[in-house]
Design a protein around this motif. Structure first.
Motif, PDB file in Angstrom:
ATOM      1  N   LYS A 179       2.238   6.690   4.534  1.00  0.00           N
ATOM      2  CA  LYS A 179       2.864   5.626   5.155  1.00  0.00           C
ATOM      3  C   LYS A 179       3.242   4.613   4.055  1.00  0.00           C
TER       4      LYS A 179
ATOM      5  N   ASP B 136       1.060  -1.148   0.295  1.00  0.00           N
ATOM      6  CA  ASP B 136      -0.043   0.109  -0.173  1.00  0.00           C
ATOM      7  C   ASP B 136       0.689   1.334   0.050  1.00  0.00           C
TER       8      ASP B 136
ATOM      9  N   ASP C 259     -12.421   7.115   2.647  1.00  0.00           N
ATOM     10  CA  ASP C 259     -10.903   6.526   3.338  1.00  0.00           C
ATOM     11  C   ASP C 259     -10.070   8.124   3.453  1.00  0.00           C
TER      12      ASP C 259
HETATM   13 MG   LIG Z   1      -3.951   5.243   2.480  1.00  0.00          MG
END
Ligand SMILES: [Mg+2]
Ligand SMILES: Nc1ncnc2c1ncn2[C@@H]1O[C@H](COP(=O)(O)OP(=O)(O)OP(=O)(O)O)[C@@H](O)[C@H]1O
Length: 421
Positions: free
Chosen positions: A21, A16, A218
């Motif tokens: 991050k 991801d 999200d």
């Molecule tokens: Mg994300």
């Protein structure tokens, strides 16, 4: 649809690549229905990625490498010394676009099979092929047989014609190639791609929520990604190019402190809504360039919240506008908020107020043995990438293409990748 599962015991890995991050999960399938047990995890502060886009390839590559190494070391025994090769990666919402179309095929009165459905999907895929973007998802969302609506699964039924409503998601080729380059330089292969908000939804939503209608938001650092689910499918995806990073940046600018201090102050004292006591609580804000620690600026917490709240309201107003403009605001009464920035105090209340829906926080619920440190909302997308890989293979364009084109499966997939990368 019938989801082709990976054989039990298969190693699976997700990367991801976020603006805040980069995270890598390595897992192993524990059953034929796509259950995954986590064997190794790694995460690092992101470098070289801004707003979902690669801005410094070598910095991004170095961070990817370190992250993958950490996860590999943790999963060492299970991997028997083999380095990680295939990964499923996320496509940030900023580079993705939803297309809603339909395709008809003639059935001539025989029983509808899996292959007929794939034939319709493949026909629709031909309509969106373009040199400028890559097809990421092909999701059948509804079926009509001889004009009759509301058919959930047409297989086994008979009719003359089949019409399939399809949600396709494409991604801009340029940014995608930069992602792929960063990954290939780290000696990894991109096995499949999944839009961030879709992955987030797959990992945090209960079956009922996906069925009855639910919107997943999200909230990351650079992007707020949106996915609308109904009837068990993602029926729409969208984004707003603002996230938690913008909140931090506003604090740093307005309070004249460093972004590192702004980030710390935001997570420690921030809130989306002012409450009664916030005028009395004083916060030390270290001033930029001040050598003397006593030179900190004492401001009431309410002043900090007055910086945060308008930005969050702006994000949520934009989410509402995107949904309304595209006709998806009315789907379901529920919103699930996830992503790192959804951890802001009182953000559920603010979201309820702006979107006028029932709001809850989503965290990954679909993986086994997920370590506590990565079980929060910031890792919803990372976790969901593995769910996608193991449970939604039949929505992958390469798989659909492969099943209607001659040759062995492996030849066809290879051909497809070669043609498209
Ligand atoms: Mg994300
Ligand atoms: N406790 C907290 N309160 C408020 N915000 C937080 C908190 N913890 C983390 N955040 C914010 O969450 C954001 C990071 O979220 P996340 O890890 O989901 O982003 P990302 O996936 O790296 O980014 P993107 O998806 O936008 O590319 C940062 O902006 C960070 O400031």
């Amino acid at each position: 649809m019938n989801h082709k599962a990976k054989p039990k015991g298969s190693l699976v890995a997700a990367l991801d690549i976020g603006s805040h991050k980069i995270a890598c999960f390595i897992g192993r399938t524990v059953d034929e229905s796509g259950g995954v047990e986590i064997l190794g995890v790694g995460y690092q502060a992101s470098k070289g990625i801004k707003g979902g886009t690669v801005v410094d390839l070598s910095a991004a590559e170095a961070t990817i490498r370190q992250t993958v190494n950490t996860a590999e070391n943790m999963a060492l025994d299970a991997m028997k010394g083999y380095p990680l090769r295939d990964v499923v990666i996320n496509i940030p919402g900023v580079h993705a676009k939803s297309h809603l179309l339909s395709a008809d095929i003639q059935i001539h009165g025989h029983e509808i099979t899996d292959n007929d459905v794939r034939r319709a999907l493949s026909k629709a895929q031909d309509q969106v092929l373009s040199p400028d973007y890559e097809l990421i998802h092909t999701i059948p969302v509804d079926f009509k047989i001889d004009g009759h609506e509301g058919i959930r699964d047409p297989r086994g039924m008979v009719g003359k014609s089949l019409e399939v409503g399809i949600h396709m998601v494409t991604a801009d080729l340029g940014p995608l190639e930069n992602f792929a380059e960063g990954i290939e330089r780290s000696h990894l292969d991109v096995d499949s791609l999944c839009v961030s908000s879709y992955a987030a939804g797959l990992s945090v939503l209960a079956e009922d929520e996906m069925d009855l209608g639910c919107t997943v938001i999200d909230m990351g650092a650079g992007v707020t990604s949106i996915a609308v689910f109904q009837g068990g499918h993602m029926i729409y995806s969208d984004h707003v190019p603002i996230g938690g990073w913008h909140v931090t940046n506003d604090i740093a600018k307005i309070m004249t402190c460093s972004t590192a201090d702004a980030e710390r102050i935001k997570t420690l004292y921030g809130s989306a809504i002012v409450s009664g006591n916030d005028d009395n609580e004083l916060i030390d804000i270290p001033q930029i360039g001040a050598v003397d620690k006593h030179n900190a600026n004492n401001v009431p917490r309410s002043q900090l919240i007055a910086v945060i709240q308008p930005r969050l309201e702006e994000i949520l107003d934009m989410v509402r506008a995107r949904l309304e403009e595209n006709g998806f605001f009315g789907i379901g009464r529920r919103v699930v908020l996830t992503g790192g920035a959804s951890q802001m105090q009182n953000i559920m209340e603010l979201t309820e107020h702006v979107l006028d829906k029932r709001v809850s926080q989503g965290r990954p619920i679909r993986l086994y043995s997920l370590p506590d440190a990565v079980s929060g909302p910031a890792f919803a997308t990372t976790a969901g990438l593995l769910v996608y890989l193991t449970q939604r293979q039949d929505e992958m364009p390469a798989e659909i293409m492969a099943s209607v084109t001659p040759g062995t499966l492996w030849e066809r997939v290879k051909y497809w990748w070669k043609e498209n990368w």
